[in-house]
Design a protein around this motif. Sequence first.
Motif, mmCIF file in Angstrom:
data_model
loop_
_atom_site.group_PDB
_atom_site.id
_atom_site.type_symbol
_atom_site.label_atom_id
_atom_site.label_comp_id
_atom_site.label_asym_id
_atom_site.label_seq_id
_atom_site.Cartn_x
_atom_site.Cartn_y
_atom_site.Cartn_z
ATOM 1 N N ILE A 1 -31.904 1.095 -41.245
ATOM 2 C CA ILE A 1 -31.308 0.068 -40.394
ATOM 3 C C ILE A 1 -30.965 0.660 -39.025
ATOM 4 N N GLY A 2 -30.439 1.883 -39.014
ATOM 5 C CA GLY A 2 -30.159 2.539 -37.736
ATOM 6 C C GLY A 2 -31.416 2.757 -36.921
ATOM 7 N N GLY A 3 -32.519 3.105 -37.573
ATOM 8 C CA GLY A 3 -33.780 3.256 -36.858
ATOM 9 C C GLY A 3 -34.253 1.968 -36.227
ATOM 10 N N LEU A 4 -34.088 0.846 -36.929
ATOM 11 C CA LEU A 4 -34.471 -0.446 -36.365
ATOM 12 C C LEU A 4 -33.641 -0.780 -35.128
ATOM 13 N N HIS A 5 -32.345 -0.532 -35.182
ATOM 14 C CA HIS A 5 -31.490 -0.824 -34.027
ATOM 15 C C HIS A 5 -31.787 0.121 -32.863
ATOM 16 N N ASN A 6 -32.138 1.357 -33.149
ATOM 17 C CA ASN A 6 -32.524 2.272 -32.075
ATOM 18 C C ASN A 6 -33.798 1.815 -31.385
ATOM 19 N N LEU A 7 -34.755 1.325 -32.158
ATOM 20 C CA LEU A 7 -35.964 0.781 -31.547
ATOM 21 C C LEU A 7 -35.642 -0.441 -30.695
ATOM 22 N N GLU A 8 -34.777 -1.305 -31.196
ATOM 23 C CA GLU A 8 -34.400 -2.482 -30.414
ATOM 24 C C GLU A 8 -33.737 -2.075 -29.101
ATOM 25 N N ARG A 9 -32.882 -1.057 -29.131
ATOM 26 C CA ARG A 9 -32.214 -0.604 -27.916
ATOM 27 C C ARG A 9 -33.232 -0.055 -26.909
ATOM 28 N N LEU A 10 -34.243 0.645 -27.381
ATOM 29 C CA LEU A 10 -35.281 1.135 -26.485
ATOM 30 C C LEU A 10 -36.013 -0.024 -25.813
ATOM 31 N N GLY A 11 -36.312 -1.056 -26.590
ATOM 32 C CA GLY A 11 -36.992 -2.203 -26.009
ATOM 33 C C GLY A 11 -36.142 -2.954 -24.999
ATOM 34 N N GLU A 12 -34.842 -3.011 -25.236
ATOM 35 C CA GLU A 12 -33.964 -3.700 -24.297
ATOM 36 C C GLU A 12 -33.807 -2.930 -22.994
ATOM 37 N N GLN A 13 -33.833 -1.608 -23.044
ATOM 38 C CA GLN A 13 -33.642 -0.808 -21.851
ATOM 39 C C GLN A 13 -34.928 -0.551 -21.084
ATOM 40 N N HIS A 14 -36.071 -0.609 -21.765
ATOM 41 C CA HIS A 14 -37.354 -0.320 -21.120
ATOM 42 C C HIS A 14 -38.338 -1.410 -21.547
ATOM 43 N N ASP A 15 -38.539 -2.367 -20.647
ATOM 44 C CA ASP A 15 -39.381 -3.493 -21.049
ATOM 45 C C ASP A 15 -40.841 -3.115 -21.198
ATOM 46 N N GLU A 16 -41.263 -1.966 -20.642
ATOM 47 C CA GLU A 16 -42.651 -1.550 -20.847
ATOM 48 C C GLU A 16 -42.885 -1.068 -22.271
ATOM 49 N N LEU A 17 -41.790 -0.831 -23.029
ATOM 50 C CA LEU A 17 -41.908 -0.373 -24.415
ATOM 51 C C LEU A 17 -41.756 -1.518 -25.418
ATOM 52 N N ARG A 18 -41.590 -2.739 -24.956
ATOM 53 C CA ARG A 18 -41.293 -3.824 -25.883
ATOM 54 C C ARG A 18 -42.452 -4.131 -26.818
ATOM 55 N N GLN A 19 -43.665 -4.100 -26.296
ATOM 56 C CA GLN A 19 -44.807 -4.329 -27.175
ATOM 57 C C GLN A 19 -44.902 -3.241 -28.237
ATOM 58 N N ILE A 20 -44.627 -1.995 -27.863
ATOM 59 C CA ILE A 20 -44.665 -0.890 -28.828
ATOM 60 C C ILE A 20 -43.579 -1.074 -29.882
ATOM 61 N N VAL A 21 -42.385 -1.490 -29.452
ATOM 62 C CA VAL A 21 -41.298 -1.707 -30.404
ATOM 63 C C VAL A 21 -41.648 -2.829 -31.374
ATOM 64 N N LEU A 22 -42.224 -3.916 -30.859
ATOM 65 C CA LEU A 22 -42.645 -5.002 -31.747
ATOM 66 C C LEU A 22 -43.700 -4.534 -32.733
ATOM 67 N N ASP A 23 -44.624 -3.709 -32.263
ATOM 68 C CA ASP A 23 -45.652 -3.177 -33.170
ATOM 69 C C ASP A 23 -45.031 -2.327 -34.273
ATOM 70 N N GLU A 24 -44.027 -1.519 -33.924
ATOM 71 C CA GLU A 24 -43.385 -0.663 -34.925
ATOM 72 C C GLU A 24 -42.648 -1.502 -35.974
#
Length: 493
Positions: free
Chosen positions: A156-179
Motif C-alpha cells: 500500500i505504501g508503494g502505491l501511494h509513493n507512485l501516486e505522489r510521483l505522478g502528482e509531482q511530475h506530470d511527465e511520469l503519470r503515464q508510467i505510474v498508471l502503467d505500474e
Amino acid sequence: MRFPLPESLARLNGVADWLQSRWRRMTGYPASRRRRALGTPPRAPWQPRPIRTSLLYIAFASILLGGWWYYSLQANQIDAARIPGDPRAELEITKMRLDTIRNTLTVAAGLGGAAALILSFRRQQHEEYHSTQQRITELRIQAVAQLGSENATVRIGGLHNLERLGEQHDELRQIVLDEICSYLRLPYTPSKRGVREEDSAAQSLAVSELRANRAEREVRLIAQEILLRHLNAAAAPRRYWSHSRLNLRNAFLDGMDFRGCRLHSADFSSATFSGLTSFSGTRFEGSATFDRAAFEGVVNFIRADFGEGVSFATATFGVFANFEHASFNLKAYFISTAFKGAASFREARFIDGSAFLHARFEAFAEFDGADFDDHASFTGSTFGANSSFSAARFRGFADFELARFEGPAFFSNVVFGERAGFTGATFRVWSEPGELLDGWTMVPTLDDAHRWQLVPDDAVPQGPSLGPVGRGDEAEDEKASSTGGLGDRSSPT
C-alpha cells in the motif's frame, strides 16, 4: 453575462499570455503548475540544454574582436586630436592611450567574468537536473520494489509513493498508471465471500491463506481507488491525469466504478469484473476493447460514449448489462457475446454500424427506441426469452438472417429506412398480430413444424398448408388449423 473585449485589449491579453509563457519556459517554471486544457498530453520535462564547444570559441573570439574594435576606435579618435610639435599634447595623448588600453582590458575582463558566471550557472542547472532525475528514478524503483513485498502494508505504501510521483511530475503519470495497471494484472483468485476463519478448515483453506487473500483484496481496492481518483474528469478535473493508454488486460477488478471517467485507448481484454461495475457517463477516447471480458455482476454503460469503436467479442455478461442511452460513434462489435442475464439497449445510438453476430441473449433483450444509423447485423443471434425492438429505427440495412427467437418478439412501430432481411430467421413463440411487422407474414418452416418464419406479404405461398398466421378472419384461421394447425396463436410447444 460576459461582454466582448475591445480588439486592442484582446491583442494586449494575447501578447501578455505569450510573454508569460516565454518567461516560464526560460526560467524553468515547474510543468506541474502550468494550466493546461483537460486531456492535453503532458509536455516533456524541462531540462538544461548543453552548451556546445563551438559556442565557447565564438564567445571568446567575440570578446577579442570587440576589445580590438573598441581600442581601434578610441585610438583613431586620439590620433585625430594630436597637435604636432606640442609636447604637452603628446603627453596627454599617451595618457589617453593608456586609459584606453586599461578600459579595454577592463571591459574584456568583465565580459569574460560574465561568461564564466553563465557557465557556472548552467553547470549548476545540469547538476541539479541530473540529481533530481536520479532521485526520481530511485524513488520509482523503491516504490516498485515495495509492490513486490509480502507485507500488504508495504505494498500500500508503494502505491501511494507512485501516486505522489505522478502528482509531482506530470511527465511520469503515464508510467505510474502503467505500474498500477500492471499490479492489477497480476494473477489473483478471490476467496469465497462469507467464509469465516473458523470455517476455513471445513473449506479446505488455511487461515493464513485466507487472511493473505483478504489483505491482497484491500491492496487491490486501493490501487483501483488511485486509478479512479485520477481518471475521473467529472469529479476532480484538476486531479485528472491525461494518458495515452490504459492497459488492464487479464486484470481482476472488484466493484470498479468508472462513472464520469475519461479513458483513452482502454484495453480490458480477458478482464474479470466482479460485483457491481459502472461505466455510466464514461467517455472512451480512442478504441475500447472488452474482448473475452467476464462481467460477473451487474454492469452499467448508461450514457457511455464510445468515441472510436468498441469490441465486446466473446465477452460474457452474467447478470444484467445496461447500455441505455449509450452512444457508439464508430463500429460496435458484439460478436459471439453471451448475455446470460437481461440486456437493455433502450434508446442507444449506433452511428457507424453494429455487429451482433452470433450473440446469445438468454434473458430479456430490449432495443426499444434504439437508433441504428448504419448497417445493423443480428446474423445468427439467439434470443432465448422476450425480445423487443419496439420503436427502433433502422436507417441502414437490418439483417436478422438465421436469427432464432425462442420467446415472444415485439417489433411494433419499428422503422426500416432501407430494407430488412429475415432470411432463415425462425420464431418459436410470436406476439400478438398487432406486434408483427407491417408487410411481413408469419408462416411455418418447412423443416420444423414447431418453428415459424417471417416472409414478405408478396412472397407468402398460397398453398393451404402454408397460409399466413395471425392475419385474416376466423374462417381462414380455422381453415389453416384444419390443414396445418396454423390457427393457434400460442406456442406450438
